[in-house]
Design an enzyme around this catalytic site. Structure first.
Site, PDB file in Angstrom:
ATOM      1  CG  ASP A  61     -11.631  -7.550   5.528  1.00  0.00           C
ATOM      2  OD1 ASP A  61     -12.053  -6.462   5.091  1.00  0.00           O
ATOM      3  OD2 ASP A  61     -12.291  -8.616   5.488  1.00  0.00           O
ATOM      4  CE1 TYR A 156     -16.158   2.450  -6.270  1.00  0.00           C
ATOM      5  CE2 TYR A 156     -17.044   3.886  -7.970  1.00  0.00           C
ATOM      6  CZ  TYR A 156     -16.080   3.611  -7.018  1.00  0.00           C
ATOM      7  OH  TYR A 156     -15.049   4.492  -6.809  1.00  0.00           O
ATOM      8  CE  LYS A 160     -15.939   4.395  -3.309  1.00  0.00           C
ATOM      9  NZ  LYS A 160     -14.898   4.577  -2.270  1.00  0.00           N
TER      10      LYS A 160
HETATM   11  N1  LIG Z   1      -9.469   5.629  -9.661  1.00  0.00           N
HETATM   12  C1  LIG Z   1     -10.593   6.330  -9.814  1.00  0.00           C
HETATM   13  O1  LIG Z   1     -10.964   6.723 -10.935  1.00  0.00           O
HETATM   14  C2  LIG Z   1     -11.447   6.669  -8.620  1.00  0.00           C
HETATM   15  C3  LIG Z   1     -12.423   7.677  -8.750  1.00  0.00           C
HETATM   16  C4  LIG Z   1     -13.208   7.988  -7.640  1.00  0.00           C
HETATM   17  C5  LIG Z   1     -13.017   7.342  -6.450  1.00  0.00           C
HETATM   18  N2  LIG Z   1     -12.057   6.360  -6.355  1.00  0.00           N
HETATM   19  C6  LIG Z   1     -11.870   5.711  -5.075  1.00  0.00           C
HETATM   20  O2  LIG Z   1     -10.529   5.900  -4.676  1.00  0.00           O
HETATM   21  C7  LIG Z   1     -10.101   4.789  -3.876  1.00  0.00           C
HETATM   22  C8  LIG Z   1      -8.842   4.170  -4.456  1.00  0.00           C
HETATM   23  O3  LIG Z   1      -9.054   3.789  -5.784  1.00  0.00           O
HETATM   24  P1  LIG Z   1      -7.916   3.182  -6.750  1.00  0.00           P
HETATM   25  O4  LIG Z   1      -8.177   3.744  -8.092  1.00  0.00           O
HETATM   26  O5  LIG Z   1      -6.571   3.350  -6.134  1.00  0.00           O
HETATM   27  O6  LIG Z   1      -8.366   1.643  -6.873  1.00  0.00           O
HETATM   28  P2  LIG Z   1      -7.966   0.264  -6.166  1.00  0.00           P
HETATM   29  O7  LIG Z   1      -9.039  -0.700  -6.509  1.00  0.00           O
HETATM   30  O8  LIG Z   1      -6.588  -0.104  -6.529  1.00  0.00           O
HETATM   31  O9  LIG Z   1      -7.974   0.679  -4.618  1.00  0.00           O
HETATM   32  C9  LIG Z   1      -8.622   0.034  -3.641  1.00  0.00           C
HETATM   33  C10 LIG Z   1      -7.645  -0.530  -2.630  1.00  0.00           C
HETATM   34  O10 LIG Z   1      -8.444  -1.015  -1.546  1.00  0.00           O
HETATM   35  C11 LIG Z   1      -7.966  -2.292  -1.183  1.00  0.00           C
HETATM   36  N3  LIG Z   1      -9.018  -3.084  -0.545  1.00  0.00           N
HETATM   37  C12 LIG Z   1     -10.061  -3.707  -1.152  1.00  0.00           C
HETATM   38  N4  LIG Z   1     -10.795  -4.361  -0.248  1.00  0.00           N
HETATM   39  C13 LIG Z   1     -10.207  -4.143   0.962  1.00  0.00           C
HETATM   40  C14 LIG Z   1     -10.508  -4.568   2.281  1.00  0.00           C
HETATM   41  N5  LIG Z   1     -11.567  -5.352   2.547  1.00  0.00           N
HETATM   42  N6  LIG Z   1      -9.699  -4.166   3.291  1.00  0.00           N
HETATM   43  C15 LIG Z   1      -8.622  -3.385   3.031  1.00  0.00           C
HETATM   44  N7  LIG Z   1      -8.286  -2.952   1.802  1.00  0.00           N
HETATM   45  C16 LIG Z   1      -9.084  -3.344   0.771  1.00  0.00           C
HETATM   46  C17 LIG Z   1      -7.473  -2.921  -2.479  1.00  0.00           C
HETATM   47  O11 LIG Z   1      -6.575  -3.994  -2.227  1.00  0.00           O
HETATM   48  C18 LIG Z   1      -6.840  -1.719  -3.190  1.00  0.00           C
HETATM   49  O12 LIG Z   1      -5.466  -1.602  -2.872  1.00  0.00           O
HETATM   50  C19 LIG Z   1     -11.288   3.845  -3.813  1.00  0.00           C
HETATM   51  O13 LIG Z   1     -12.067   4.161  -2.668  1.00  0.00           O
HETATM   52  C20 LIG Z   1     -12.065   4.208  -5.064  1.00  0.00           C
HETATM   53  O14 LIG Z   1     -13.418   3.849  -4.949  1.00  0.00           O
HETATM   54  C21 LIG Z   1     -11.268   6.019  -7.412  1.00  0.00           C
END
Ligand SMILES: NC(=O)c1ccc[n+]([C@@H]2O[C@H](COP(=O)([O-])OP(=O)(O)OC[C@H]3O[C@@H](n4cnc5c(N)ncnc54)[C@H](O)[C@@H]3O)[C@@H](O)[C@H]2O)c1
Length: 253
Positions: A61, A156, A160
């Protein structure tokens, strides 16, 4: 030879989605990877190894100081150094979207704990090693949600936005150690997390996002990894404190 040969990278939130893709891309460039997440990272590690790369995984975590330190310790035990930290873990797919006054208070607090405090915990865990080694690259994942001000996910977007302030302030502190700290702010990418948070609104939202872009296509994961590789490598060795928008030209900083 890849751009990251001999380097060691930690990617948080690496069990699936974008974090998993960053692991594969970093390993392809020669980095030895530590894939870490609150979930199991076995699939990501398997994908890296199947592609001929080096990776190990750990479950942790990021919001917890001891657990963040355990990630750094396990990385040092396995590989003996830490050059790159990609702070990608976040509450995103598991958040509930909605108007600002309907958001759950406990979820607000958890979002700040993971998306903001988690970066701090992980940086505290790796920076002493980077200082000893004479440098490093920290890459924090922000979002267009913060810069554009996307509605209906105030927790969120706020978290960010904090990532950008964190990046600028920490870059100022760590420049003397040759540790670079940058952020990436992607627009919407189609990941499992996106489907979870957007639910039935996903396709409609994707169309609206595309209409606001200069480049008229939807961002795909493969279009995003190059920016991570650039910031991880010496190709960006005079770049720090920056937020790079990977948003097809939605906002210009
Ligand atoms: N997908 C998009 O459109 C998008 C756009 C902009 C930014 N992001 C950012 O990119 C990153 C990845 O996004 P994604 O689309 O793969 O989504 P996602 O929700 O699958 O990725 C987040 C990951 O973080 C992990 N996580 C959550 N809480 C945690 C904790 N306390 N400790 C360790 N791990 C933890 C989750 O298990 C998950 O695998 C994130 O930071 C998200 O905010 C995504």
């Amino acid at each position: 030879m890849g751009n990251l040969e001999g380097k060691v990278a930690i990617v948080t939130g690496a069990a699936r989605g974008l974090g998993a893709a960053y692991c594969v891309a970093l390993a392809h460039e020669g980095a030895a990877v530590m894939a870490t997440d609150i979930r199991e990272c076995a699939e990501t590690v398997g994908d890296v190894v199947a592609a001929g790369g080096r990776a190990i995984g750990t479950t942790a975590d990021v919001a917890n100081a001891n657990s963040a330190k355990a990630i750094a310790d396990a990385t040092l035990d396995a590989y003996g150094r830490i050059d790159i930290l990609v702070n990608n873990a976040a509450m995103y797919g598991n958040l509930h979207a909605g108007r600002f006054h309907t958001l759950d208070e406990a979820e607000w607090d958890a979002c700040m704990a993971v998306n903001v405090k988690g970066l701090w915990q992980c940086c505290k865990a790796v920076v002493p090693t980077m200082q000893q080694q004479g440098g490093g690259s920290i890459i924090n994942i922000s979002s267009l949600a913060a810069v554009y001000g996307i509605a209906n996910a105030l927790h969120y977007a706020t978290s960010k936005g904090a990532v950008i302030g964190f990046t600028r302030a920490l870059a100022r502190e760590l420049g003397r150690d040759n540790i670079r700290v940058n952020a990436i702010a992607p627009t919407m990418v189609d990941t499992p997390g996106t489907s979870e948070i957007m639910k039935e609104n996903r396709d409609r939202f994707a169309e609206a996002v595309k209409r606001n872009q200069t480049l008229r296509k939807t961002l795909e994961t493969e279009d995003l990894v190059g920016t991570v590789l650039y910031l991880a490598s010496d190709m960006s060795k005079f770049v720090t404190g920056q937020t790079i928008m990977v948003d097809g030209g939605t906002v210009y900083l």
